[in-house]
Design an enzyme around this catalytic site. Structure first.
Site, short mmCIF file in Angstrom:
data_model
loop_
_atom_site.label_atom_id
_atom_site.label_comp_id
_atom_site.label_asym_id
_atom_site.label_seq_id
_atom_site.Cartn_x
_atom_site.Cartn_y
_atom_site.Cartn_z
N ILE A 27 133.73 33.28 22.90
CA ILE A 27 132.64 32.74 23.70
C ILE A 27 132.58 31.22 23.69
O ILE A 27 131.79 30.62 24.42
CB ILE A 27 131.27 33.32 23.25
CG1 ILE A 27 131.03 33.05 21.76
CG2 ILE A 27 131.20 34.80 23.55
CD1 ILE A 27 129.65 33.48 21.27
N GLY A 28 133.40 30.58 22.88
CA GLY A 28 133.41 29.13 22.84
C GLY A 28 134.53 28.62 21.98
O GLY A 28 135.05 29.34 21.12
N GLY A 69 138.11 21.56 19.66
CA GLY A 69 139.43 21.15 19.23
C GLY A 69 139.85 21.73 17.90
O GLY A 69 141.04 21.86 17.62
N MET A 70 138.88 22.10 17.05
CA MET A 70 139.22 22.54 15.70
C MET A 70 138.73 23.94 15.35
O MET A 70 139.13 24.47 14.31
CB MET A 70 138.64 21.54 14.69
CG MET A 70 139.26 20.17 14.78
SD MET A 70 138.66 19.07 13.48
CE MET A 70 139.69 17.63 13.76
N VAL A 79 134.75 30.15 18.48
CA VAL A 79 133.57 30.98 18.25
C VAL A 79 133.73 32.27 19.03
O VAL A 79 134.04 32.26 20.23
CB VAL A 79 132.28 30.27 18.66
CG1 VAL A 79 131.07 31.17 18.40
CG2 VAL A 79 132.12 28.94 17.92
N LYS A 92 132.18 31.96 13.79
CA LYS A 92 132.93 30.72 13.95
C LYS A 92 134.03 30.66 12.91
O LYS A 92 133.79 30.90 11.73
CB LYS A 92 132.00 29.52 13.81
CG LYS A 92 132.70 28.17 14.02
CD LYS A 92 131.70 27.03 14.00
CE LYS A 92 132.36 25.70 14.29
NZ LYS A 92 131.38 24.58 14.34
N ASP A 106 126.48 14.08 14.89
CA ASP A 106 127.23 14.39 16.10
C ASP A 106 126.32 15.06 17.13
O ASP A 106 126.67 16.09 17.71
CB ASP A 106 128.44 15.27 15.78
CG ASP A 106 129.46 15.30 16.91
OD1 ASP A 106 129.46 14.38 17.75
OD2 ASP A 106 130.28 16.25 16.95
#
Length: 246
Positions: free
Chosen positions: A39-40, A43-44, A47, A62, A156
């Site tokens: 679902i997502g 870059g690292m 999910v 995740k 962030d």
């Protein structure tokens, strides 16, 4: 088969060679969580939507991308996210239910929020009415105030780290580079944040403070009101320099 199985000298199925196995759809983690669809991703990390077989509820799972799972610095960052998120309980911060490891591959089990990222909403609907921006800032600001009082700076804040659910409730996610206010390290490779939203002190290599998060939230507000960020550049470095000087 894990992605590395073909190159493993023992032809292993799941991490016997010391390299992490890959968490992927249709697998079962720790005998409890069924991994479903992606679902997502960033870059690292990736999910997935998953299902908790014990409590019969949908969750978000995740996990780092395989190439980062065995990197000690990244694992420390991932574990820091788990600790930070699990210690915070607020209506506008996503809930963490469980953390663990599956044959060397770490994972975080979180509340599944049905909605969109603010980044997706801005792309489709900006600019917004100031009253709507104010309401979202009230929610995000409440989450940040709560985290700051407990010694955490997110570092962030950006539209991609704010989920908005079907009831228009904002949820702050991804404490992956969050640091305690008492941490002595002033700089952290990979912990700068995102150039379009980074505060001047972070761009200059200084330690982030609660004010850094508020600055980033201000840029999110600017983008919601106008449809674009205050600074544009040909590279992340160029944008960071504008944050610092302009």
């Amino acid at each position: 088969l894990p992605d590395h199985a073909g190159s493993c000298p023992r032809g292993c199925w799941a991490g016997h060679c010391g390299r992490p196995a890959v968490i992927r759809p249709n697998s079962i983690i720790n005998g409890r969580y069924r991994v479903e669809r992606k679902i997502g991703e960033g870059g690292m990390a990736i999910v997935y939507q998953g299902h908790d077989l014990l409590l019969a509820r949908d969750v978000a799972i995740k996990t780092p991308r395989p190439q980062f799972a065995s990197d000690s610095a990244f694992r420390a960052r991932f574990e820091r996210e788990a600790r930070a998120s699990a210690s915070l309980s607020h209506p506008n911060i996503i809930d963490v239910f469980d953390v663990g490891e599956e044959k060397g591959q770490p994972y975080i089990v979180m509340e599944l929020v049905r909605g969109q990222t603010l980044k997706e909403i801005i792309a489709a609907e900006a600019p917004f009415h100031p009253a709507d921006v104010g309401e979202l800032l009230r929610q995000v600001g409440g989450a940040l105030d709560y985290a700051h009082k407990r010694g955490y700076v997110h570092r962030d804040i950006k539209p991609g780290n704010i989920l908005v659910d079907e009831h228009r409730r904002a949820r702050v996610v991804d404490f992956g580079i969050a640091r305690g206010l008492a941490d002595s390290t002033l700089t952290d490779p990979g912990g700068l944040g995102t150039a379009n939203y980074v505060s001047p002190e972070q761009a200059s290599g200084l330690m982030a403070t609660p004010a850094s998060d508020i600055y980033s939230a201000g840029i999110v507000a600017f983008e919601m009101l106008t449809g674009e960020g205050p600074f544009q550049g040909t590279s992340p470095l160029a944008v960071a320099m504008q944050q610092l000087h302009d």
